[in-house]
Design a protein around this motif. Structure first.
Motif, PDB file in Angstrom:
ATOM      1  N   THR A   1       0.787  -1.352  -0.163  1.00 48.36           N
ATOM      2  CA  THR A   1       0.051  -0.053  -0.034  1.00 48.36           C
ATOM      3  C   THR A   1       0.883   1.170   0.108  1.00 48.36           C
ATOM      4  OG1 THR A   1      -1.670  -1.295   1.141  1.00 48.36           O
ATOM      5  CG2 THR A   1      -2.024   1.073   1.102  1.00 48.36           C
ATOM      6  N   ALA A   2       1.924   1.318   0.846  1.00 47.96           N
ATOM      7  CA  ALA A   2       2.869   2.258   0.810  1.00 47.96           C
ATOM      8  C   ALA A   2       3.695   2.416  -0.402  1.00 47.96           C
ATOM      9  CB  ALA A   2       4.183   2.309   1.879  1.00 47.96           C
ATOM     10  N   ARG A   3       3.922   1.415  -1.014  1.00 54.81           N
ATOM     11  CA  ARG A   3       4.846   1.260  -2.439  1.00 54.81           C
ATOM     12  C   ARG A   3       4.014   2.025  -3.527  1.00 54.81           C
ATOM     13  NH1 ARG A   3       7.763   1.599  -5.979  1.00 54.81           N
ATOM     14  NH2 ARG A   3       8.734   0.311  -7.226  1.00 54.81           N
ATOM     15  N   TYR A   4       2.591   1.879  -3.364  1.00 56.27           N
ATOM     16  CA  TYR A   4       1.833   2.354  -4.443  1.00 56.27           C
ATOM     17  C   TYR A   4       1.120   3.690  -4.290  1.00 56.27           C
ATOM     18  CZ  TYR A   4       2.707  -1.714  -7.355  1.00 56.27           C
ATOM     19  OH  TYR A   4       3.425  -2.512  -8.113  1.00 56.27           O
ATOM     20  N   GLY A   5       1.636   4.340  -3.070  1.00 56.30           N
ATOM     21  CA  GLY A   5       1.228   5.720  -2.444  1.00 56.30           C
ATOM     22  C   GLY A   5      -0.457   5.604  -2.005  1.00 56.30           C
TER      23      GLY A   5
ATOM     24  N   MET B   1      -5.749   5.231   1.679  1.00 56.37           N
ATOM     25  CA  MET B   1      -7.008   4.106   1.509  1.00 56.37           C
ATOM     26  C   MET B   1      -6.926   3.391   2.785  1.00 56.37           C
ATOM     27  SD  MET B   1      -7.089   0.538   1.097  1.00 56.37           S
ATOM     28  CE  MET B   1      -5.570   0.067   0.254  1.00 56.37           C
ATOM     29  N   LEU B   2      -5.885   2.900   3.521  1.00 56.38           N
ATOM     30  CA  LEU B   2      -5.965   2.240   4.581  1.00 56.38           C
ATOM     31  C   LEU B   2      -6.394   3.071   5.838  1.00 56.38           C
ATOM     32  CD1 LEU B   2      -2.454   0.093   5.017  1.00 56.38           C
ATOM     33  CD2 LEU B   2      -4.901  -0.810   4.932  1.00 56.38           C
ATOM     34  N   GLU B   3      -6.065   4.276   5.708  1.00 58.18           N
ATOM     35  CA  GLU B   3      -6.337   4.913   6.843  1.00 58.18           C
ATOM     36  C   GLU B   3      -7.762   5.464   6.818  1.00 58.18           C
ATOM     37  OE1 GLU B   3      -2.529   7.167   8.819  1.00 58.18           O
ATOM     38  OE2 GLU B   3      -3.139   8.033   6.521  1.00 58.18           O
ATOM     39  N   GLU B   4      -8.271   6.054   5.568  1.00 58.90           N
ATOM     40  CA  GLU B   4      -9.447   6.560   5.180  1.00 58.90           C
ATOM     41  C   GLU B   4     -10.421   5.475   5.077  1.00 58.90           C
ATOM     42  OE1 GLU B   4      -9.170   9.901   2.662  1.00 58.90           O
ATOM     43  OE2 GLU B   4      -7.487  10.658   3.800  1.00 58.90           O
TER      44      GLU B   4
END
Length: 652
Positions: A249-253, A257-260
């Motif tokens: 998720t971090a790799r693709y910016g 999405m995880l947070e919101e």
């Protein structure tokens, strides 16, 4: 009287059909259904969070809506009017907002539009029973729509009645709501069933939106992809899977999405990353972002968070590999092969230079141990994933509507490959002390995948959770299909030879008829009339590759839904449509935006190719459901015989 069924069962059936009349009525009903055209099936794969493109393809049924418009109106209306009508059906509320602001004679527009929508509705409803259409009708306008689509307006006695309904809808100010209801009904009826052949999650920004859409869809099945499985592991609380999910998720910016989207609190990880790597540019951990969607002010934070979670992932995976020697993944233990003072790492006996040697949390004496801070962060993330109500709802849906493979209407659906040896034989794989191959391998992996989420016994649950990670990344996993996952090398080793992931021999054998037939037989399918529908491996159309393999016996329909792959594939995804006339493969161009689709009435440009036609139109009788209905008819006929022979007494 010959009894093919136990009297006890017939008595149970008689509770539902208590007399000859009710049983006879149901036989007539079922027999008539068998003679209807089979419903349209829609196959999509490797969506990877690209929710806007997914939603548009779903709304237009891979061009099915536009084809229905062309069939209904032919040359009687202009191409521009057809485009306008199609856009309205895809996005009724948004299109109405625009029309109602700009249309000079709104009442005439309503009248023409309502007539056209009714015509399309009649056409798409024609292959279903009235009962099935009735169940699909929107509650608020069910009676009115049913009247409109079942009456023939050209019959003189009904013409005034028909026109009166439409004029009254306009007069009382309900035209907009009615148009929205009709458009949604057309979307609902144009495709009867959706198959998602894996990989809903990762890379794109909206997997949670896609999952919400699928949960609300009337008929869907899912074949798990490796990216879905790692999310299933994460939702179960498996730490190595959680680390993988966050890293990708971090790799693709897409950390927002995880947070919101899921409400996962990443602040502790962000603070840790800034404290440990605050002076590190983390240049090896760049973000693969979409310039139109990513806020570059988060770039430094995301790079550091990606490095922090990647290190944690390598440690947790190392612990897992040592805990499960039966997984035979010792070659993936690389942290202990690093010499940070020399700036090198030994991989498969060869020494390579590292691109990064700043790893303050790695203890050279115990490289796979988490630091106290890392352990605390993972425990908090584990709790967040397990207690996220929305995520758990989505994962339960994946379990209830998903599986490792699916046999449906003479098609075998799976993501990835059936693992083969170099000689083309089924590869034997050991799973917890026993060996499996072919269909049996899929079945045992699914058993443990379900235990990983549902098992109460701690040992069985732990095995299942580790198997979920195994399915995600092991060289013998059917849904991964490569010899290894070279995440460490791609981040930290410049020599591209170490990045190579060898495909399973399956991919060299799928043009061979004997191999494809052997796989079909393994899963109990007829080799003459069946197909394999495959996801996972992007088809590089730009390099001359084709999704149609083995003379049309196998289709690989991953064509680049994910924007990250579109430069490689040259298109924006394949979909497959299977209706009563045969199979149609559709190649899509990239979707621009909803706003563009509405303002300019632009659809996705799609190239459609008929890959199989049938001599005789396929009916419900030719489907799996048809087989079930035929069996039901036989049971009811035995019940009728029992009534007529007096073996069971009618209730009048």
């Amino acid at each position: 009287m010959k009894y093919d069924y136990e009297l006890k069962y017939l008595k149970s059936l008689a509770m539902q059909y208590p007399n000859i009349a009710s049983a006879s009525t149901e036989i007539i009903n079922l027999q008539s259904i068998l003679n209807l055209p089979k419903g349209t099936e829609h196959f999509l794969t490797d969506i990877h969070g690209e929710y806007e493109q997914f939603l548009h393809v779903l709304k237009n049924g891979s061009g099915s809506v536009r084809r229905k418009i062309d069939e209904e109106f032919g040359n009687t209306i202009s191409s521009r009017d057809k485009k306008s009508l199609a856009t309205l059906i895809y996005y009724p509320k948004l299109k109405l907002d625009l029309v109602e602001k700009t249309e000079e004679n709104l009442e005439d527009w309503y009248t023409i539009t309502l007539h056209r929508l009714v015509q399309i509705c009649k056409r798409v409803a024609s292959k279903y029973t009235r009962s099935k259409v009735r169940k699909a009708l929107p509650k608020d306008f069910a009676y009115v729509i049913e009247e409109l689509i079942t009456e023939k307006e050209e019959i003189q006695d009904k013409e005034a009645y028909y026109n009166s309904i439409l004029s009254t809808i306009i007069r009382i100010g309900s035209a907009s709501d009615f148009i929205i209801a009709m458009s949604n009904l057309i979307q609902r009826l144009v495709v009867d069933h959706i198959h998602i052949v894996g990989d809903i999650f990762d890379r794109g920004p909206g997997p949670h939106i896609i999952m919400d859409t699928l949960i609300n869809h009337h008929s869907v099945d899912i074949q798990w992809g490796n990216h879905d499985v790692v999310w299933m592991g994460a939702a179960s609380g498996h730490m190595a899977s959680i680390a993988n999910v966050i890293r990708i998720t971090a790799r693709y910016g897409n950390l927002d999405m995880l947070e919101e989207g899921y409400g996962i609190n990443l602040i502790p990880l962000a603070n840790f990353a800034m404290n440990v790597y605050g002076n590190d540019k983390c240049s090896c951990f760049n973000i693969n972002y979409n310039a139109d969607e990513y806020n570059t002010k988060d770039l430094e934070w995301d790079c550091r968070m990606q490095k922090a979670i990647a290190v944690i992932q390598f440690k947790l995976e190392g612990q897992l590999i040592m805990r499960r020697p039966e997984f035979a993944m010792e070659s993936r233990l690389l942290l202990d092969k690093m010499d940070l003072s020399a700036g090198t790492v030994v991989i498969e006996g060869e020494t390579y230079e590292l691109k990064d040697t700043d790893f303050p949390t790695i203890d050279p004496e115990h490289p796979y141990e988490l630091s106290d801070e890392e352990r605390e962060i993972m425990e908090r993330l584990q709790t967040a994933f397990m207690k996220c109500e929305k995520l758990q709802k989505h994962i339960r849906f994946l379990y209830s509507h998903g599986s490792m493979y699916k046999v449906y209407n003479s098609n075998l659906l799976y993501h990835g490959c059936v693992p083969l040896n170099e000689d083309g034989s089924f590869r034997e794989v050991e799973v917890f002390g026993k060996k499996y191959s072919g269909k049996a391998l899929y079945d045992i992996l699914e058993v443990y995948a379900r235990k990983g989420y549902y098992a109460v016994d701690k040992e069985e649950k732990s095995k299942g959770q580790d198997i979920l990670w195994y399915i995600w990344s092991n060289g013998n996993s059917p849904v991964f299909g490569k010899d290894k996952m070279t995440t460490f090398e791609r981040y930290l080793v410049a020599d591209s030879r170490t990045h190579h992931e060898e495909k399973n021999p399956y991919y060299t054998y799928i043009e061979k008829v004997e191999t494809v037939n052997k796989i079909l037989e393994e899963f109990g399918l007829d080799t003459e009339n069946s197909h394999i529908i495959n996801g996972h491996m992007p088809v590089q159309l730009s390099k001359g590759e084709t999704p149609v393999k083995c003379n049309g016996k196998l289709f690989i329909i991953d064509g680049g839904f994910s924007k990250a792959y579109q430069k490689v594939t040259g298109i924006a995804g394949y979909t497959l449509v299977y209706n009563s006339y045969g199979l149609r493969l559709v190649a899509h161009d990239p979707f621009v935006s909803v706003e563009d689709a509405i303002a300019n009435e632009s659809d996705i440009h799609s190239e459609s190719m008929i890959v199989e036609t049938v001599r005789q139109r396929r009916l419900v009788a030719d489907t799996d459901i048809g087989q079930e209905l035929s069996e039901r008819i036989q049971e009811l006929e035995h019940l009728l015989e029992a009534y007529r022979q007096g073996a069971i007494i009618e209730k009048m």
